[in-house]
Design an enzyme around this catalytic site. Structure first.
Site, mmCIF file in Angstrom:
data_model
loop_
_atom_site.group_PDB
_atom_site.id
_atom_site.type_symbol
_atom_site.label_atom_id
_atom_site.label_comp_id
_atom_site.label_asym_id
_atom_site.label_seq_id
_atom_site.Cartn_x
_atom_site.Cartn_y
_atom_site.Cartn_z
ATOM 1 N N ASN A 1 4.525 2.782 -12.134
ATOM 2 C CA ASN A 1 3.295 3.132 -12.844
ATOM 3 C C ASN A 1 2.154 3.493 -11.893
ATOM 4 O OD1 ASN A 1 1.255 2.938 -15.151
ATOM 5 N ND2 ASN A 1 0.584 1.244 -13.846
ATOM 6 N N SER B 1 2.329 12.787 -15.788
ATOM 7 C CA SER B 1 1.163 13.217 -16.556
ATOM 8 C C SER B 1 1.394 14.637 -17.048
ATOM 9 C CB SER B 1 -0.090 13.178 -15.668
ATOM 10 O OG SER B 1 -1.169 13.875 -16.269
ATOM 11 N N THR C 1 1.160 9.418 -1.781
ATOM 12 C CA THR C 1 1.133 8.115 -2.466
ATOM 13 C C THR C 1 1.899 8.167 -3.783
ATOM 14 O OG1 THR C 1 -1.025 7.604 -1.484
ATOM 15 C CG2 THR C 1 -0.378 6.344 -3.430
ATOM 16 N N TYR D 1 -8.130 23.553 -1.195
ATOM 17 C CA TYR D 1 -7.860 22.247 -1.812
ATOM 18 C C TYR D 1 -8.525 22.095 -3.165
ATOM 19 C CZ TYR D 1 -7.323 17.226 -2.406
ATOM 20 O OH TYR D 1 -6.985 15.986 -2.891
ATOM 21 N N ASP E 1 0.865 -1.177 0.000
ATOM 22 C CA ASP E 1 0.000 0.000 0.000
ATOM 23 C C ASP E 1 0.897 1.220 0.000
ATOM 24 O OD1 ASP E 1 -1.748 2.066 0.473
ATOM 25 O OD2 ASP E 1 -2.685 1.175 2.239
ATOM 26 N N LEU E 2 0.933 1.941 -1.097
ATOM 27 C CA LEU E 2 1.828 3.088 -1.230
ATOM 28 C C LEU E 2 1.415 4.269 -0.358
ATOM 29 C CD1 LEU E 2 2.508 3.023 -5.062
ATOM 30 C CD2 LEU E 2 4.203 2.636 -3.262
#
Length: 343
Positions: free
Chosen positions: A116, A173, A137, A216, A89-90
């Site tokens: 990825n 991205s 993450t 946010y 779990d990153l």
């Protein structure tokens, strides 16, 4: 700007075609692919690579059952491919540390790492350590994992006859352009007007992407994490390029993956509006395979790729001084310093 082996490769090229072209470079390699699930970019990358006789493919992701589905798909087309699974779990640094120990027990040689894995969440969340979820993450998690297994990467370099063929690929991205690193506010507690000018989102973004009255924005937070991925490759290149390791960041293009499906209706509409060319999964996976295996990139000290070619990224994502600041912040957030010999 230098070109790849195949300058004709572009936005419609598939990972299957790229792997066919670089079959000799894939053969015999140990590959770690972080982030796989059925119908994901990770699965398409894994399927393309596995057909060309790598020595070992390690698939790392959060859900064991999903990894096993991808392994079944690989073995359906290439039964002889040796594939191992690794659950992690990153968003949990303790999970990452446990997984790294397991990974180091699986192999002491990693020729290729393809980072990825990424998530995109519509509401404010934090990791177990209290870091904003995208940043914690997509960048910090992969930063920690990669550094913990770097001895296996350096072992691969020492046994390789081809300098530059050992690679660390970080998926990013075009969305990195939405945000530089907010060093003074990586957890998004401030509105943009309270930030130093160099940390603010670019001017002219639609209010749907960033509301000046709200601290946010999931889009800007995702953008910050993707800027982090590029800067991580800059740092790795700076520290390890002279030792034969190459690190590239990759924009896969516009693909309708689970990342987009997790967004709300407004978010999905914005994503659809930004995609000039919508790629299939196999096409979206192509640039990562170029970055990992194209032999012409052996002589290129890092860079950003899009549509299977080297391309320009935002200046705030490629500045070595900013990369060094991010490295220091990342070490602070994981509570550990990493001696790479060149930093």
């Amino acid at each position: 700007m230098k070109s790849t082996t195949w300058p004709t490769f572009g936005d419609t090229t598939t990972a299957t075609e790229v792997a066919d072209a670089f079959s000799d470079q894939i053969r015999g390699k140990n590959v770690l692919l972080v982030g796989v699930s059925p119908n994901s970019l990770g699965e398409h990358i894994a399927l393309a690579i596995s057909r060309h006789s790598p020595s070992l493919v390690i698939l790392a992701s959060r859900t064991a059952s999903k990894i096993n589905q991808v392994i079944d798909s690989i073995h359906a087309s290439k039964p002889s491919c040796l594939v191992k699974s690794l659950t992690l779990d990153l968003s949990s640094q303790s999970s990452i540390r446990s997984a790294a120990k397991e990974l180091n027990a699986l192999t002491q040689k990693l020729d290729i790492i393809i980072n990825n894995a990424a998530l995109n969440v519509p509401d404010y969340e934090t990791t177990q350590e209290g870091i904003e979820m995208h940043f914690g993450t997509n960048h910090i998690g992969l930063f920690l994992l990669t550094n913990l297994v770097l001895p296996s990467v350096l072992s691969a370099v020492s046994s390789s006859a081809v300098p530059g063929s050992t690679r660390i690929v970080n998926m990013t991205s075009a969305g990195h352009r939405l945000s530089p690193i907010r060093f003074s506010d990586y957890n998004f507690r401030k509105v943009a007007s309270e930030l130093p000018m160099e940390e603010r989102p670019p001017e002219g973004l639609p209010k749907a992407l960033t509301d000046p009255e709200r601290p946010y924005s999931p889009f800007v937070a995702y953008g910050q994490s993707k800027t982090g991925n590029i800067l991580f490759s800059v740092s790795l290149t700076e520290a390890l390029g002279g030792r034969g390791v190459r690190s590239f960041s990759v924009h896969p293009g516009s693909i309708w993956t689970g990342l987009a499906r997790n967004l709300d209706e407004q978010g999905q509409a914005l994503i659809k509006a930004t995609g000039k060319v919508w790629k299939t999964g196999d096409q979206g996976a192509a640039t990562a395979v170029v970055a990992a295996f194209d032999p012409k990139l052996n002589d290129v000290l890092g860079g950003y790729l899009a549509d299977c070619q080297l391309a320009p990224a935002a200046e705030f994502a490629t500045d070595p001084k900013i990369a060094e600041r991010l490295w220091d912040l990342s070490e602070e957030l994981v509570g550990e310093k990493f001696d790479l010999g060149g930093k």
